[in-house]
Design a protein around this motif. Structure first.
Motif, PDB file in Angstrom:
ATOM      1  N   TYR A  66       0.862  -1.179   0.000  1.00 49.86           N
ATOM      2  CA  TYR A  66       0.000   0.000   0.000  1.00 49.86           C
ATOM      3  C   TYR A  66       0.902   1.233   0.000  1.00 49.86           C
ATOM      4  CZ  TYR A  66       0.947   0.473   5.015  1.00 49.86           C
ATOM      5  OH  TYR A  66       1.565   0.626   6.224  1.00 49.86           O
ATOM      6  N   VAL A  67       0.319   2.382  -0.312  1.00 43.63           N
ATOM      7  CA  VAL A  67       1.096   3.620  -0.374  1.00 43.63           C
ATOM      8  C   VAL A  67       0.729   4.498   0.813  1.00 43.63           C
ATOM      9  CG1 VAL A  67       1.580   5.681  -1.745  1.00 43.63           C
ATOM     10  CG2 VAL A  67       1.207   3.490  -2.890  1.00 43.63           C
ATOM     11  N   ARG A  68       1.755   4.946   1.528  1.00 40.62           N
ATOM     12  CA  ARG A  68       1.564   5.858   2.657  1.00 40.62           C
ATOM     13  C   ARG A  68       2.520   7.027   2.481  1.00 40.62           C
ATOM     14  NH1 ARG A  68       2.396   3.839   8.669  1.00 40.62           N
ATOM     15  NH2 ARG A  68       4.576   4.011   8.079  1.00 40.62           N
ATOM     16  N   GLU A  69       1.958   8.219   2.450  1.00 41.97           N
ATOM     17  CA  GLU A  69       2.741   9.436   2.263  1.00 41.97           C
ATOM     18  C   GLU A  69       3.643   9.341   1.038  1.00 41.97           C
ATOM     19  OE1 GLU A  69       4.696  10.298   5.974  1.00 41.97           O
ATOM     20  OE2 GLU A  69       2.786  10.328   7.067  1.00 41.97           O
ATOM     21  N   GLY A  70       3.093   8.775  -0.033  1.00 41.15           N
ATOM     22  CA  GLY A  70       3.821   8.683  -1.296  1.00 41.15           C
ATOM     23  C   GLY A  70       4.864   7.577  -1.363  1.00 41.15           C
ATOM     24  N   LYS A  71       4.951   6.766  -0.321  1.00 40.99           N
ATOM     25  CA  LYS A  71       5.965   5.705  -0.283  1.00 40.99           C
ATOM     26  C   LYS A  71       5.289   4.337  -0.280  1.00 40.99           C
ATOM     27  CE  LYS A  71       9.913   4.106   2.357  1.00 40.99           C
ATOM     28  NZ  LYS A  71      10.695   4.195   3.567  1.00 40.99           N
ATOM     29  N   ALA A  72       5.797   3.417  -1.108  1.00 37.74           N
ATOM     30  CA  ALA A  72       5.268   2.048  -1.162  1.00 37.74           C
ATOM     31  C   ALA A  72       5.655   1.300   0.105  1.00 37.74           C
ATOM     32  CB  ALA A  72       5.806   1.309  -2.382  1.00 37.74           C
ATOM     33  N   MET A  73       4.652   0.674   0.743  1.00 41.73           N
ATOM     34  CA  MET A  73       4.857  -0.035   1.995  1.00 41.73           C
ATOM     35  C   MET A  73       4.473  -1.514   1.809  1.00 41.73           C
ATOM     36  SD  MET A  73       5.778   2.555   3.883  1.00 41.73           S
ATOM     37  CE  MET A  73       5.737   1.937   5.536  1.00 41.73           C
ATOM     38  N   PRO A  74       5.449  -2.392   1.515  1.00 40.39           N
ATOM     39  CA  PRO A  74       5.112  -3.814   1.385  1.00 40.39           C
ATOM     40  C   PRO A  74       4.825  -4.425   2.752  1.00 40.39           C
ATOM     41  CG  PRO A  74       7.471  -3.484   1.110  1.00 40.39           C
ATOM     42  CD  PRO A  74       6.854  -2.118   1.278  1.00 40.39           C
TER      43      PRO A  74
END
Length: 128
Positions: A66-74
Motif C-alpha cells: 500500500y502507499v503511505r505518504e507517497g511511499k510504497a509499503m510492502p
C-alpha cells in the motif's frame, strides 16, 4: 461480504475452520485465532515470512503493498497462487504455510471475548 470472501470458507475447507471479518476496507482471514490472510479488492494475500518466502519467490508472487505518504509499503502478505482456488489440498498446504508464518510472527492469537449473561434482577417480595 463479497462472494469472493464467502468462497474462502470452501477453498480452505481442508485446512479447517476459518473466520473472516471486515478490516481496513478489505477483509482479514483467521484460522485458530491467527490472521493467515488478507483480502483486498477480491484478491487473496497469504501471511508470509522468511521461512515461507522461498515458496512465494519460486512463483514470483509479490507482496501486498500500500502507499503511505507517497511511499510504497510492502507487508508480510504475498499474493496467493491461482492453483489454490482449484485444488483444496493445495489450499490446505498454503493455508498451513500461512498459519505457520503467523505462529512465527510472535503476534498473540486473537482473543475470544466471552459474552456475559445478563444479570436478572430479583423481584422484591410484596409485603403484606
Amino acid at each position: 461480504m463479497s462472494e469472493f470472501v464467502q468462497s474462502l470458507h470452501e477453498v480452505f475447507e481442508r485446512l479447517g475452520r476459518i473466520e473472516t471479518r471486515r478490516m481496513f476496507g478489505g477483509h482479514g482471514v483467521w484460522h485458530e485465532g491467527r490472521m493467515i490472510a488478507l483480502v483486498a479488492k477480491d484478491t487473496l494475500y497469504l501471511k508470509s515470512d522468511a521461512g515461507s518466502a522461498e515458496h512465494f519467490d519460486k512463483l514470483n508472487l509479490p507482496p501486498f503493498t500500500y502507499v503511505r505518504e507517497g511511499k510504497a509499503m510492502p507487508m508480510s502478505y504475498r499474493l496467493a497462487p491461482a492453483d489454490l482456488f482449484e485444488d483444496r489440498e493445495e489450499a490446505a498446504l498454503w493455508g498451513r504455510r500461512a498459519y505457520e508464518a503467523s505462529l512465527r510472527s510472535g503476534q498473540p492469537p486473537k482473543k475470544k471475548t466471552a459474552r456475559k449473561a445478563p444479570v436478572k434482577k430479583k423481584k422484591k417480595a410484596a409485603s403484606s
